[in-house]
Design a protein around this motif. Structure first.
Motif, PDB file in Angstrom:
ATOM      1  N   LEU A 121       0.747  -1.251   0.094  1.00 19.38           N
ATOM      2  CA  LEU A 121       0.125   0.089  -0.001  1.00 19.38           C
ATOM      3  C   LEU A 121       0.948   1.274   0.033  1.00 19.38           C
ATOM      4  O   LEU A 121       1.883   1.102   0.683  1.00 19.38           O
ATOM      5  N   PHE A 122       0.248   2.317  -0.761  1.00 17.42           N
ATOM      6  CA  PHE A 122       1.027   3.527  -0.626  1.00 17.42           C
ATOM      7  C   PHE A 122       1.069   4.249   0.932  1.00 17.42           C
ATOM      8  O   PHE A 122      -0.159   4.537   1.380  1.00 17.42           O
ATOM      9  N   PRO A 123       1.952   4.302   1.617  1.00 13.72           N
ATOM     10  CA  PRO A 123       1.982   4.582   2.945  1.00 13.72           C
ATOM     11  C   PRO A 123       1.330   6.241   2.991  1.00 13.72           C
ATOM     12  O   PRO A 123       1.143   6.584   4.157  1.00 13.72           O
ATOM     13  N   HIS A 124       1.513   7.155   2.166  1.00 13.58           N
ATOM     14  CA  HIS A 124       1.362   8.617   2.111  1.00 13.58           C
ATOM     15  C   HIS A 124      -0.027   8.797   1.976  1.00 13.58           C
ATOM     16  O   HIS A 124      -0.813   9.935   1.792  1.00 13.58           O
ATOM     17  N   MET A 125      -0.741   7.684   1.369  1.00  7.72           N
ATOM     18  CA  MET A 125      -2.095   7.787   1.070  1.00  7.72           C
ATOM     19  C   MET A 125      -3.125   7.049   2.079  1.00  7.72           C
ATOM     20  O   MET A 125      -2.830   5.993   2.675  1.00  7.72           O
ATOM     21  N   ASN A 126      -4.258   7.725   2.253  1.00  4.75           N
ATOM     22  CA  ASN A 126      -5.268   7.098   3.177  1.00  4.75           C
ATOM     23  C   ASN A 126      -5.980   5.822   2.264  1.00  4.75           C
ATOM     24  O   ASN A 126      -5.463   5.655   1.172  1.00  4.75           O
ATOM     25  N   VAL A 127      -6.532   5.132   3.171  1.00  2.17           N
ATOM     26  CA  VAL A 127      -7.209   3.741   2.471  1.00  2.17           C
ATOM     27  C   VAL A 127      -8.182   3.985   1.450  1.00  2.17           C
ATOM     28  O   VAL A 127      -8.063   3.520   0.270  1.00  2.17           O
TER      29      VAL A 127
END
Length: 251
Positions: free
Chosen positions: A100-106
């Protein structure tokens, strides 16, 4: 028509051959489980079909579209970029480490690809994402970031992200290997529900009871080849080869 046709697939890294003459078909709605010891080529096989690795020989067709095949001189030729993009959209891949992209929310993790790749409106993409999060039991986590989720929750988000592109098939590369036993149960439940809904899937797994209960067909790989294959009843029963029985004794 088979959803996936793999014929005589081979893959080498320099002088090391890791896949040798792999052939199998997957029909629509089928669940194929791939088992075998570490280093047998299971993940490399998925990566070749997902275009994350270039094959060395053989041919692969996805939903009737040829990905690559050998020409008359024996040289491997891939399809044009438009066909490869079409194939890529037909196959979703769920990694073992979530990715998952850590800087984006779910919500953003799930909607980014539909907006950028499928050119959906942000509103439409978010509607689909919320429906998927509801199915995953994660509606309340839409605004959370990956670091705020458990491993099982992150993996369910990654499944939702793959489903958001409406793939024809889903591939799972050891989806529970990074999870503890309690969280593993969460993911296996989701995959069982997808199987019940008729999703075509290939699952590389070390969960033998899960493979036995969910799969329509099981392939046992060792040393880069298909050493044994059949229905779960055949591979987990008395008709399995001695090597397969020896492997399964560990579980």
């Amino acid at each position: 028509m088979a959803m996936l046709e793999v014929k005589n697939l081979s893959k080498s890294f320099g002088a090391q051959t890791v896949l040798k003459d792999i052939s199998f078909n997957v029909e629509k709605g089928d669940v194929l489980a791939i088992i075998g010891p570490s280093g047998s080529g299971k993940s490399t096989l998925l990566r070749c079909i997902n275009q994350l690795e270039k094959a060395s020989g053989g041919s692969v067709d996805v939903c009737g579209i040829n990905m690559f095949k050998s020409n008359e001189s024996g040289r491997l030729v891939y399809a044009n970029s438009a066909s490869l993009r079409d194939i890529r959209l037909k196959v979703g891949l769920v990694f073992q480490n979530f990715n998952l992209f850590p800087h984006m929310n779910v919500l953003r993790n799930i909607t980014e690809a539909p907006v950028r790749v499928l050119k959906k409106s942000r509103a439409d993409a978010e509607k689909i994402a919320m429906e998927l999060l509801g199915k995953m039991g994660l509606s309340e986590k839409a605004k959370s970031y990956p670091c705020e989720l458990s491993g099982g929750q992150q993996q369910r988000v990654s499944i939702a992200r793959a489903l958001a592109l409406s793939p024809e098939m889903l591939f799972f590369d050891e989806p529970t290997s990074a999870l503890d036993p309690e969280l593993t149960g969460e993911i296996l439940k989701v995959i069982k529900e997808l199987a019940a809904d008729g999703m075509t899937m290939i699952i590389v797994t070390h969960e033998m009871s899960f493979a036995r209960d969910v799969a329509d067909h099981v392939i046992f790989m060792e040393g880069g080849v298909i050493a044994d294959e059949g229905t779960p009843e055949e591979l987990f029963g008395e008709n399995a080869s001695e090597r397969t029985k020896q492997f399964l004794q560990r579980y």
